[in-house]
Design an enzyme around this catalytic site. Structure first.
Site, PDB file in Angstrom:
ATOM      1  N   HIS A 102       1.885   6.102  -0.034  1.00 37.16           N
ATOM      2  CA  HIS A 102       0.475   5.833  -0.351  1.00 37.16           C
ATOM      3  C   HIS A 102      -0.234   5.210   0.839  1.00 37.16           C
ATOM      4  CE1 HIS A 102       2.400   1.938  -0.818  1.00 37.16           C
ATOM      5  NE2 HIS A 102       1.201   1.362  -0.748  1.00 37.16           N
ATOM      6  N   ARG A 275       1.050 -10.674   2.044  1.00 41.18           N
ATOM      7  CA  ARG A 275       0.267  -9.510   2.456  1.00 41.18           C
ATOM      8  C   ARG A 275      -1.226  -9.795   2.401  1.00 41.18           C
ATOM      9  NH1 ARG A 275      -2.263  -5.658  -0.513  1.00 41.18           N
ATOM     10  NH2 ARG A 275      -2.020  -3.445  -0.107  1.00 41.18           N
TER      11      ARG A 275
HETATM   12  C1  SIN Z   1       2.644  -2.303   0.426  1.00 38.55           C
HETATM   13  O1  SIN Z   1       2.707  -1.168  -0.046  1.00 38.55           O
HETATM   14  O2  SIN Z   1       1.554  -2.794   0.718  1.00 38.55           O
HETATM   15  C2  SIN Z   1       3.903  -3.110   0.635  1.00 38.55           C
HETATM   16  C3  SIN Z   1       4.859  -2.440   1.568  1.00 38.55           C
HETATM   17  C4  SIN Z   1       6.187  -3.161   1.662  1.00 38.55           C
HETATM   18  O3  SIN Z   1       6.462  -4.081   0.881  1.00 38.55           O
HETATM   19  O4  SIN Z   1       6.977  -2.790   2.537  1.00 38.55           O
END
Ligand code: SIN
Length: 284
Positions: A102, A275
């Protein structure tokens, strides 16, 4: 052009580079502008040994631009723009956040330009993140396919994940992350299938299997053969790179010209990442 203050080592043929020789808590203007140039050139950057706390992660994010809007997933107390991407060691059989190809929040009118992901706890093996190069995927299409897609838009929606009938509504215990599915998730947003990157001017494919639901003005069944072809084509191994995480590493990626995939192969071990995103433009 050579880099003067940072070292940049590509990690695959298509995209991705590891950057070293830099302390992300103490970035001068030249180092920051070289990192920005490397980001546009390589689409995904990886930095090891960067013990950032949450304030420093926010500060770094804001050097790149204002925070993106993160719906459906609750932010951290005192840090609403940071989400914890977590799977605990005892979450046997749980789904992981981002565990399919995605581009982040492509269902938004102006999806985030970039994502920053900082590793706090990593499993001894597994939990890698894959990325794919959507410029390369576009460029490798035949002239006929490019011509056909030129005027096409695709409809994106969060409904399969965060909508009223989505997987988190059906199974509220699917994850321990705090997720709030709602009718907002059922909304639809059309974007061009081929977008032009606002900073590089390059064309990239902009569809993904998680949030793209159909081609505009077509049914899902009619759209499926074309979309399935584009998903398979754009994730061919030669367009990809892979990040093997260590603790206190940071990855930054460009959602305008990449997709990513968090591999769920570390059952019995914890993985915890913090994040943030930066706001982007409406794709054109
Ligand atoms: C995300 O899809 O934003 C997270 C990716 C990850 O945890 O490696």
């Amino acid at each position: 052009m050579a880099y003067e203050t940072i070292e940049v080592r590509p990690i695959a043929g298509a995209l991705g580079a590891e950057v070293s020789g830099v302390d992300l808590t103490d970035l001068g203007n030249q180092a920051f502008s070289e990192i920005h140039r490397a980001f546009l050139d390589h689409q995904v950057l990886y930095f090891q040994d960067q013990p950032l706390d949450d304030d420093q992660l926010e500060e770094l994010t804001l050097r790149f631009g204002p925070f993106g809007d993160t719906p459906f997933v609750e932010g951290m107390p005192g840090h609403p723009n940071i989400i914890e991407v977590r799977k605990d060691a005892d979450e046997v059989g749980a789904i992981n956040f981002g565990g399919r190809w995605h581009s982040d929040f492509s269902f938004q009118e102006a999806p985030p330009s970039m994502t920053l992901l900082h590793s706090r706890v990593t499993p001894p093996a597994g939990g890698d993140t894959l990325y794919t190069d959507m410029y390369g995927a576009y460029e490798a299409l035949s002239p006929g396919m490019k011509e056909m897609l030129k005027e096409c838009s695709a409809v994106h929606s969060a409904r399969r994940s965060y909508g009223t009938g989505g997987r988190f509504s059906k199974n509220p215990n699917a994850t321990r992350m705090t997720v709030h599915p709602s009718a907002e998730g059922d909304k639809e947003m059309a974007h061009p299938i081929v977008r032009t990157h606002p900073e590089t001017g390059r064309k990239a494919l902009f569809v993904n299997a998680v949030y793209t639901v159909r081609l505009e003005d077509m049914t899902e069944a009619e759209s499926a053969p074309i979309l399935d072809y584009l998903y398979e084509h754009s994730t061919r191994p030669e367009f990809t790179c892979r990040i093997r995480w260590s603790e206190n590493a940071l990855a930054i990626w460009d959602n305008r010209c990449t997709q990513h995939y968090a591999i769920n192969d570390y059952h019995g071990h914890a993985r915890l990442m913090h994040r943030t995103t930066c706001a982007g433009d409406r794709p054109v």
